[in-house]
Structures are given as C-alpha cells and as structure tokens.
Design a protein around this motif. Structure first.
Motif, short mmCIF file in Angstrom:
data_model
loop_
_atom_site.label_atom_id
_atom_site.label_comp_id
_atom_site.label_asym_id
_atom_site.label_seq_id
_atom_site.Cartn_x
_atom_site.Cartn_y
_atom_site.Cartn_z
N GLU A 16 -5.59 -19.18 -9.84
CA GLU A 16 -6.67 -18.84 -8.92
C GLU A 16 -6.17 -18.02 -7.73
OE1 GLU A 16 -9.61 -19.75 -9.82
OE2 GLU A 16 -9.40 -21.56 -11.06
N SER A 303 -16.54 -17.52 -7.10
CA SER A 303 -16.32 -16.08 -6.96
C SER A 303 -16.65 -15.61 -5.55
CB SER A 303 -17.18 -15.34 -7.99
OG SER A 303 -17.04 -13.95 -7.84
N ARG A 306 -14.00 -16.63 -3.07
CA ARG A 306 -12.82 -15.77 -3.14
C ARG A 306 -13.05 -14.50 -2.33
NH1 ARG A 306 -8.30 -15.57 -6.32
NH2 ARG A 306 -7.33 -13.51 -6.60
#
Length: 350
Positions: A16, A303, A306
């Motif tokens: 990740e 997502s 991030r």
C-alpha cells in the motif's frame, strides 16, 4: 469453508505504501513509528565490526530463552516470523492443516506452497471474530491462529487457545503483536505443559526492524531440532542476532511495556475519533496496534485517502473479510487528528 473468490494471500501492507513517496503517511504497515530507537541503532552499527565472521547465535538464543524463562533448546531464531511459517510448512508431517481466519495470510500461503491442502475456519464478524475452540475440526493435526490476531486486533483468551492443544496435534500461535499488549496478557509463550504447542514471535513490529528480519520460535526441543534441520546454515545475520539479544534484555522489555501502554491509549483515542462517523464500524474490543474498520465503499475510500496523503490496508485479501473492510495502524494523536479530517473528506467526496 472457502470464500467464492480467492483472496490474494501474498498481498501485505507494504504494497500500500510503495510508490507513495515521503508525503504519504503510512497507516498500512503495523510497525511502531519512531523506531528503531537510538540505542538499538547504535547496537546494530557496532555489530557491523564483526561482519567478517560467520554469525554466532548462541548469546541471542540464551537471551531470548531467559526472557521467556525457557531452556535454550526450546528456542529457534529465524529471519522473521515469515521464515518460521515456511519451516513449519516444510518440516512438519501433517495431514489436515487448519488455519483460523481472518488472520495473517503467510501461514496458509506457506502451507500451500509446500503442497498441503489447507482447510479454513472462518470466524464470525457478528460474534466479534472471537474463537470458539469447538469450531476447529477434531481431526485437524495442525492448527494455526494469531493472538492478538492480525487484522481483527482480537485478543483470544489463553484458556480458549489451550483447549485446542492435544496429543497428536501441532498448535501454532502467532504472537507477532503480543509485545504490543500491556502485560502480554493471554500469551502462551512461556507454557511448556501444552502438547504440540509452537509460539512464534517477531521483533520487527515493536522495534522497527522489518528490514532486518528477526523473529523466533518457541517449542519443544524435538520440534526445535526438526525445524533447525530445515534451516540453511547461518540463517540469521549478525546484526539481527545483536538485535535479538539486546531487545530481550530488561531495559528493552521495560521500554516495550511503556510503548504498549502508549499504544493502548492512542488506540482508544483513535476509536473515539472514529466513533463520530456513523458509517464506520470498528471491530472490537481491539488489543493490537491496529484497528479493523468496516465501512461502505471501502475501496473507494482507500483510494481517496491515498490521494489525501494516507495509506491504509485493504481488507479483502484476508480470508473471511470482504471488500468493505480496511485495517488502520494506530499512530500518535496528531496523526489521528489529521487522518480523521482526511477520512471525513474521503467519506463525502464520492
């Protein structure tokens, strides 16, 4: 019972973070922040003077044994807990291995790579992922369970785990995160009365040594000898042995205890902040340095997080979990405040 879509057992939290750069705050890997401490770095640097010699693990083995009140012949040093899983899969003669999920996926992956057919016991989220020993098949001759369990953060009672031990069965308890539990409650590391018990420990989480690879196995002398024969020569480097020795000493244990209490406090703060989000459920009670979250559109939220500078661990690669789970490492309060602000944005920007 197997899930219909097989999860990627080789996906881990470090994936990740790759490619995220220094601006990405890592909440996906469960290594304690601010580590390794200065005194440990200094010890590692000092060990480099002896790199011309082959590694000698005797002092480290004695230190680990003394730390758990065990004889040396019950200790095997390994290149992290991951190597131990491979050794177990290759060296033990088992017919029906069972892995209790959700948990760290390397034990099952190692067993499958060694040619074993693995059965799964899937714990129920509605029951808080708690283990009922009766759920494990009676004819299982190898049972693997984590405590506290990654990724659920559940701490199973030692009494429940002890019920799984019996003659003719190997019981593997992965205690990689047990030193992050204040008082190491429910640990079986020092038990010698349970037949077939193997306890795995890791020094990489609490001390920030994931890149060094150091862990150990605690088991009967016969099992240790069998696993040792499956190892290559000099499997643990001299710096890793130095780390095992110093991290088993009293000053390090006292520091680890203090860190465990801070983690518990920081985890409670994080849980309190997350409680303000009605769409987020926190699996608990949690005992490890991480939390398992359940929320709608977890993949989309991950997502968007991030993009906002935070890496979190997807949950759908763990058997027994689905696409609506995320795992979150416990960090300091300032980081938690920044993260929950980003989470509020990620939950609304759909």
């Amino acid at each position: 019972m197997h899930t219909s879509t097989e999860p990627d057992l080789r996906h881990h939290g470090d994936a990740e973070v790759r490619g995220g750069g220094a601006e990405l705050t890592d909440l996906a890997v469960n290594v304690r922040s601010g580590t390794p401490p200065v005194w440990l770095r200094e010890r590692l640097v000092a060990s480099l003077d002896g790199l011309a010699a082959y590694p000698d693990g005797r002092a480290a083995r004695r230190a680990v044994a003394a730390r758990h009140g065990l004889p040396e012949e019950r200790v095997l040093l390994t290149a992290g807990a991951a190597e131990a899983f491979v050794l177990l899969a290759r060296a033990l003669d088992v017919r029906r291995p069972v892995v209790v999920h959700p948990q760290f996926t390397e034990p099952e992956a190692a067993l499958r790579d060694a040619g074993h057919t693995v059965d799964r016991v899937l714990l129920d989220p509605e029951d808080g992922f708690r283990l009922d020993p009766r759920a494990v098949p009676g004819d299982a001759d190898l049972v693997v369970v984590g405590n506290p369990t990654n990724p659920t953060s559940v701490l199973h009672p030692a009494q429940s785990l002890a019920q799984l031990a019996r003659p003719g069965r190997t019981l593997v308890v992965d205690e990689a995160f047990m030193d992050a539990v204040p008082g190491e409650q429910e640990s079986l590391a020092s038990r010698t009365d349970l037949p077939g018990l193997i306890v795995l420990r890791s020094l990489t989480k609490t001390w920030g040594l994931a890149g060094l690879r150091i862990g150990y196995v605690l088991a009967s002398p016969g099992t240790i000898a069998r696993l040792e024969r499956a190892q290559p020569l000099w499997p643990v480097s001299s710096p890793a042995l130095a780390a095992a020795e110093v991290c088993s000493a009293a000053p390090a244990l006292a520091e680890a205890t203090d860190a465990a209490h801070r983690i518990a406090t920081d985890r409670a703060y994080l849980e309190g902040r997350l409680a303000k989000f009605t769409e987020v459920s926190v699996c608990g009670p949690a005992a490890g340095p991480f939390l398992l979250l359940r929320l709608p559109d977890a993949a989309g939220v991950r997502s968007r997080l991030r993009g906002l500078g935070f890496a979190v661990r997807r949950g759908d690669t763990f058997p027994g979990l689905g696409p609506d789970y995320l795992r979150l490492a416990v960090r300091d309060r300032a980081t938690t405040d920044r993260f929950t602000e980003a989470l509020a944005t990620a939950l609304t920007d759909r």
